[in-house]
Design a protein around this motif. Structure first.
Motif, short mmCIF file in Angstrom:
data_model
loop_
_atom_site.label_atom_id
_atom_site.label_comp_id
_atom_site.label_asym_id
_atom_site.label_seq_id
_atom_site.Cartn_x
_atom_site.Cartn_y
_atom_site.Cartn_z
N ALA A 160 10.18 -7.91 -4.34
CA ALA A 160 9.64 -7.28 -5.55
C ALA A 160 8.92 -5.97 -5.21
N LEU A 161 8.17 -5.97 -4.11
CA LEU A 161 7.50 -4.74 -3.69
C LEU A 161 8.52 -3.68 -3.28
N ALA A 162 9.58 -4.10 -2.59
CA ALA A 162 10.63 -3.15 -2.20
C ALA A 162 11.31 -2.55 -3.43
N ALA A 163 11.55 -3.39 -4.43
CA ALA A 163 12.16 -2.89 -5.67
C ALA A 163 11.22 -1.90 -6.36
N LEU A 221 0.81 -1.22 0.00
CA LEU A 221 0.00 0.00 0.00
C LEU A 221 0.85 1.27 0.00
N MET A 222 2.14 1.15 0.25
CA MET A 222 3.05 2.29 0.07
C MET A 222 3.38 2.46 -1.41
N VAL A 223 3.33 1.36 -2.15
CA VAL A 223 3.69 1.37 -3.56
C VAL A 223 2.47 1.57 -4.45
N TYR A 224 1.38 0.89 -4.13
CA TYR A 224 0.20 0.85 -4.98
C TYR A 224 -1.04 1.32 -4.24
N ALA A 272 -5.02 0.31 -3.35
CA ALA A 272 -5.59 -0.98 -2.96
C ALA A 272 -5.87 -1.83 -4.20
N ASP A 273 -6.43 -1.21 -5.25
CA ASP A 273 -6.69 -1.96 -6.49
C ASP A 273 -5.39 -2.36 -7.17
N GLY A 274 -4.40 -1.49 -7.12
CA GLY A 274 -3.10 -1.82 -7.72
C GLY A 274 -2.42 -2.97 -7.01
N LEU A 275 -2.55 -3.01 -5.68
CA LEU A 275 -1.99 -4.12 -4.92
C LEU A 275 -2.67 -5.43 -5.29
N LYS A 276 -3.99 -5.40 -5.43
CA LYS A 276 -4.73 -6.59 -5.82
C LYS A 276 -4.25 -7.08 -7.18
N GLU A 277 -4.04 -6.15 -8.11
CA GLU A 277 -3.55 -6.52 -9.44
C GLU A 277 -2.14 -7.10 -9.35
N PHE A 278 -1.27 -6.48 -8.55
CA PHE A 278 0.09 -7.00 -8.36
C PHE A 278 0.06 -8.43 -7.84
N LEU A 279 -0.82 -8.70 -6.91
CA LEU A 279 -0.88 -10.02 -6.28
C LEU A 279 -1.43 -11.11 -7.19
N THR A 280 -2.26 -10.72 -8.16
CA THR A 280 -2.98 -11.72 -8.96
C THR A 280 -2.53 -11.80 -10.42
N THR A 281 -1.58 -10.98 -10.81
CA THR A 281 -1.11 -10.98 -12.20
C THR A 281 0.18 -11.78 -12.30
N PRO A 282 0.25 -12.74 -13.23
CA PRO A 282 1.53 -13.43 -13.45
C PRO A 282 2.58 -12.42 -13.94
#
Length: 115
Positions: A105-108, A66-69, A71-81
């Motif tokens: 990956a989130l830190a990067a 949530l610092m990077v994305y 809430a919707d962006g985090l969901k997409e990050f988690l579910t996208t290959p």
């Protein structure tokens, strides 16, 4: 000298922030759905130390995500290959216990070095 207890992690809040069902959270924590349901409804800490450690990793993923994305962006990050995960999703990696790779990956991404 007393040692302060760390704040209790809220499985319901973490689950909601990750957009997971109770069943999926229980699978990631390697506990039964009944255990997650009871922990959420009765506001009880998880008894299993390994499950608590996995929940702490999930909380770290939420916090950094949530610092990077959004809430919707985090969901997409988690579910996208993603290529960084060899075309697996972050959820796939967390399922096999590779929380640190997701955190890296989130830190990067946070540092502007991600994909």
């Amino acid at each position: 000298m007393t040692t302060a207890n760390p704040p209790r992690l809220d499985p319901a809040k973490i689950r909601q922030q990750l957009s997971l069902s109770q069943e999926k959270l229980s699978s990631l924590l390697k506990v039964s759905s009944k255990t997650v349901n009871r922990a959420e409804k009765q506001h009880l800490p998880l008894k299993d130390a390994d499950a608590r450690a996995r929940l702490a990793k999930l909380d770290e993923i939420v916090t950094l995500g949530l610092m990077v994305y959004t809430a919707d962006g985090l969901k997409e990050f988690l579910t996208t290959p993603l290529p960084v995960f060899d075309r697996y999703t972050a959820i796939d990696l967390m399922q096999i216990g590779d929380f640190d790779r997701v955190i890296s990956a989130l830190a990067a991404d946070f540092e502007g070095l991600g994909c």
